[in-house]
Design a protein around this motif. Sequence first.
Motif, PDB file in Angstrom:
ATOM      1  N   LYS A 187      50.360 -19.465  31.082  1.00 53.06           N
ATOM      2  CA  LYS A 187      50.986 -20.783  31.100  1.00 53.06           C
ATOM      3  C   LYS A 187      52.070 -20.838  30.030  1.00 53.06           C
ATOM      4  N   GLN A 188      53.177 -21.472  30.362  1.00 48.04           N
ATOM      5  CA  GLN A 188      54.297 -21.596  29.430  1.00 48.04           C
ATOM      6  C   GLN A 188      54.321 -23.003  28.844  1.00 48.04           C
ATOM      7  N   LEU A 189      54.283 -23.076  27.512  1.00 53.91           N
ATOM      8  CA  LEU A 189      54.333 -24.368  26.832  1.00 53.91           C
ATOM      9  C   LEU A 189      55.767 -24.742  26.493  1.00 53.91           C
ATOM     10  N   GLY A 190      55.976 -26.037  26.344  1.00 50.00           N
ATOM     11  CA  GLY A 190      57.271 -26.528  25.911  1.00 50.00           C
ATOM     12  C   GLY A 190      57.353 -26.602  24.393  1.00 50.00           C
ATOM     13  N   GLY A 195      52.818 -29.877  27.137  1.00 44.11           N
ATOM     14  CA  GLY A 195      52.084 -29.298  28.259  1.00 44.11           C
ATOM     15  C   GLY A 195      50.724 -28.760  27.871  1.00 44.11           C
ATOM     16  N   PHE A 196      50.398 -28.782  26.575  1.00 45.81           N
ATOM     17  CA  PHE A 196      49.103 -28.278  26.113  1.00 45.81           C
ATOM     18  C   PHE A 196      47.971 -29.126  26.671  1.00 45.81           C
ATOM     19  N   GLU A 197      46.888 -28.459  27.125  1.00 41.02           N
ATOM     20  CA  GLU A 197      45.749 -29.155  27.696  1.00 41.02           C
ATOM     21  C   GLU A 197      44.452 -28.738  27.019  1.00 41.02           C
ATOM     22  N   SER A 198      43.533 -29.682  26.961  1.00 42.16           N
ATOM     23  CA  SER A 198      42.167 -29.429  26.493  1.00 42.16           C
ATOM     24  C   SER A 198      41.225 -30.200  27.402  1.00 42.16           C
ATOM     25  N   GLU A 199      40.059 -29.598  27.680  1.00 41.75           N
ATOM     26  CA  GLU A 199      39.122 -30.190  28.646  1.00 41.75           C
ATOM     27  C   GLU A 199      39.834 -30.481  29.970  1.00 41.75           C
ATOM     28  N   TYR A 200      40.770 -29.596  30.322  1.00 45.98           N
ATOM     29  CA  TYR A 200      41.516 -29.673  31.581  1.00 45.98           C
ATOM     30  C   TYR A 200      42.411 -30.911  31.663  1.00 45.98           C
ATOM     31  N   ARG A 201      42.698 -31.530  30.541  1.00 45.35           N
ATOM     32  CA  ARG A 201      43.541 -32.734  30.538  1.00 45.35           C
ATOM     33  C   ARG A 201      44.674 -32.572  29.525  1.00 45.35           C
ATOM     34  N   PRO A 202      45.847 -33.184  29.808  1.00 42.99           N
ATOM     35  CA  PRO A 202      46.963 -33.133  28.853  1.00 42.99           C
ATOM     36  C   PRO A 202      46.577 -33.766  27.521  1.00 42.99           C
ATOM     37  N   VAL A 203      47.131 -33.221  26.448  1.00 44.08           N
ATOM     38  CA  VAL A 203      46.857 -33.694  25.099  1.00 44.08           C
ATOM     39  C   VAL A 203      48.128 -34.302  24.520  1.00 44.08           C
ATOM     40  N   ASP A 204      47.983 -35.389  23.777  1.00 49.16           N
ATOM     41  CA  ASP A 204      49.113 -35.975  23.054  1.00 49.16           C
ATOM     42  C   ASP A 204      49.425 -35.077  21.868  1.00 49.16           C
ATOM     43  N   THR A 205      50.372 -34.182  22.017  1.00 50.41           N
ATOM     44  CA  THR A 205      50.638 -33.181  20.983  1.00 50.41           C
ATOM     45  C   THR A 205      51.200 -33.790  19.710  1.00 50.41           C
ATOM     46  N   THR A 218      56.528 -20.516  24.740  1.00 48.80           N
ATOM     47  CA  THR A 218      55.325 -19.839  24.241  1.00 48.80           C
ATOM     48  C   THR A 218      54.313 -19.677  25.366  1.00 48.80           C
ATOM     49  N   LEU A 219      53.714 -18.507  25.464  1.00 48.74           N
ATOM     50  CA  LEU A 219      52.778 -18.211  26.541  1.00 48.74           C
ATOM     51  C   LEU A 219      51.339 -18.313  26.051  1.00 48.74           C
ATOM     52  N   VAL A 220      50.497 -18.949  26.865  1.00 47.92           N
ATOM     53  CA  VAL A 220      49.085 -19.108  26.518  1.00 47.92           C
ATOM     54  C   VAL A 220      48.218 -18.812  27.732  1.00 47.92           C
ATOM     55  N   GLY A 230      32.731 -24.738  21.527  1.00 47.37           N
ATOM     56  CA  GLY A 230      33.862 -25.641  21.590  1.00 47.37           C
ATOM     57  C   GLY A 230      34.231 -26.107  22.979  1.00 47.37           C
ATOM     58  N   PRO A 231      35.397 -26.733  23.088  1.00 48.75           N
ATOM     59  CA  PRO A 231      35.812 -27.324  24.360  1.00 48.75           C
ATOM     60  C   PRO A 231      36.129 -26.257  25.400  1.00 48.75           C
ATOM     61  N   ARG A 232      35.926 -26.606  26.633  1.00 42.88           N
ATOM     62  CA  ARG A 232      36.322 -25.733  27.734  1.00 42.88           C
ATOM     63  C   ARG A 232      37.608 -26.274  28.348  1.00 42.88           C
ATOM     64  N   GLY A 233      38.237 -25.447  29.142  1.00 42.62           N
ATOM     65  CA  GLY A 233      39.470 -25.889  29.763  1.00 42.62           C
ATOM     66  C   GLY A 233      40.574 -26.125  28.754  1.00 42.62           C
ATOM     67  N   GLU A 234      40.627 -25.282  27.724  1.00 39.06           N
ATOM     68  CA  GLU A 234      41.642 -25.447  26.673  1.00 39.06           C
ATOM     69  C   GLU A 234      42.627 -24.282  26.694  1.00 39.06           C
ATOM     70  N   ASP A 235      43.874 -24.582  26.399  1.00 39.11           N
ATOM     71  CA  ASP A 235      44.922 -23.571  26.401  1.00 39.11           C
ATOM     72  C   ASP A 235      44.963 -22.823  25.070  1.00 39.11           C
ATOM     73  N   GLY A 236      45.302 -21.537  25.142  1.00 38.94           N
ATOM     74  CA  GLY A 236      45.623 -20.767  23.949  1.00 38.94           C
ATOM     75  C   GLY A 236      44.490 -20.494  22.996  1.00 38.94           C
ATOM     76  N   VAL A 237      43.250 -20.433  23.495  1.00 36.32           N
ATOM     77  CA  VAL A 237      42.109 -20.136  22.626  1.00 36.32           C
ATOM     78  C   VAL A 237      42.315 -18.749  22.001  1.00 36.32           C
TER      79      VAL A 237
END
Length: 477
Positions: A187-190, A195-205, A218-220, A230-237
Amino acid sequence: LNTDDTDTIPTPRRLAAYRTDGHDPATDNLIYNFGRYLTITSSRPGSLPGGLQGLWNARITAPWGNDYHSNINFQMLYWFAEAANLPECHRAMLDYLRAMREPNRIATREYLEAIGRKAEDASDGWIVYTSHNPFGGHGWQVNLPGSAWYALHFWEHFAFTSDTTYLREEAYPVMKELCHYWERNLKQLGRGGQGFESEYRPVDTSAYPELHDIAEGTLVVPNGWSPEIGPRGEDGVAHDQQIVSQLFANTVKAAGILRTDSLWAAGLSEKLGRMAPPRIGAKGNLMEWMIDRDPVTDHRHTSHLFAVFPGNAINSESTPLLAQAARRSLEMRLTSGDSRRAFAWAWRACLWARFGEGGKAHEMIEGLVRHNMLDNLLTTQNLPLQIDGNFGIATAMHEMLLQSHSGVIQLLPAPAPGWTSGSIRGAKARGNLEVDISWNEGQVTRWAVYSTAPTDETVTVKVNGLYVQTTPRTRAD
């Protein structure tokens, strides 16, 4: 115990004494050689690889099915094979993984379709579930980077044997197809982590300053998890990033060695450069997630330290600040409660050895013997037999005596304080080299490096704190 007399004492009595004071080099030697015995007996060429109970399951319904767990356990069974100069035993695992590629591709396509992705996003690559078996069955949650971790075993077999025919015909095709999967599925982040997600949902970065310096593109690895925390469905662990990055780096090296796919390898190298890198948290620890959460203390896994061991991207020589942060993270993981598992002691022993901490590494060996070793020397996972710890702890002992992951052969990089004198013969180092070492009072007294074929190339050896250039000999010299 008097180390001259221990071989005449029954093993349960030896272990009982060891559990009291932890100082018996002869028992350490027995545990090391028992790891060699288990490797030879459970992984003959042409046989299935060992499962969680190896060949010693005595139950119709075995704990965890006596299957293969891709989040460390299966890998740990085969950490020792190359170092112990038993590469033919490693083949049981490697041949199994090659044979299972098509069932794994089917499972991968089914997984992608289940999450709304196109089956062709698998390309010719594949992933695995945490649990899988020789019948092609998968269970208990997708482990996204598990197959990329398996790729490290294909590379290490080459690294220890220098067999370019094997690299070309067997290892590189597997490594390449796994890279294809991740080229399609990273996944490519801005900028700023958009575009970062945690628990399969968008996060207020904007709420996380640690994401603000994330560069555009940046690739994750998406939808991750730091097994098993920890949380599942998270980017860039960190666990996921380190494993996929190691896959890319090794595959680029393999393509260079084989002089093939130069344009594709250059593109892969460019992607490697855009992978979200390891980061240091506010408490001086290596961050387990891209969000700087409080470090977990009481847990059996040290998933975010893969790049220290069994990977090699973080080390004291080339990345000292990251190595210091990783060491801090290891200190924060307690050795009580949930951490008292055979595989946990073994992994931590290997990590401490990589940090050059022989005393700390031996404390982990003592912990395993006290809490997770039966009187017959087999290791346990909170009572049920599970023998990954046997192989992992033998690997740690090897790492305390010999390391070669950084391009330098290090002799006695982390000896235990009680190992005042001893010797090892025919230990394997990367580059298809055998090493003999003798030592006394913590200092190497004699050593030699051997190659299986005559060579004019020199290798660098670190011995008693000094770097020495030497040309390997052959045993006949």
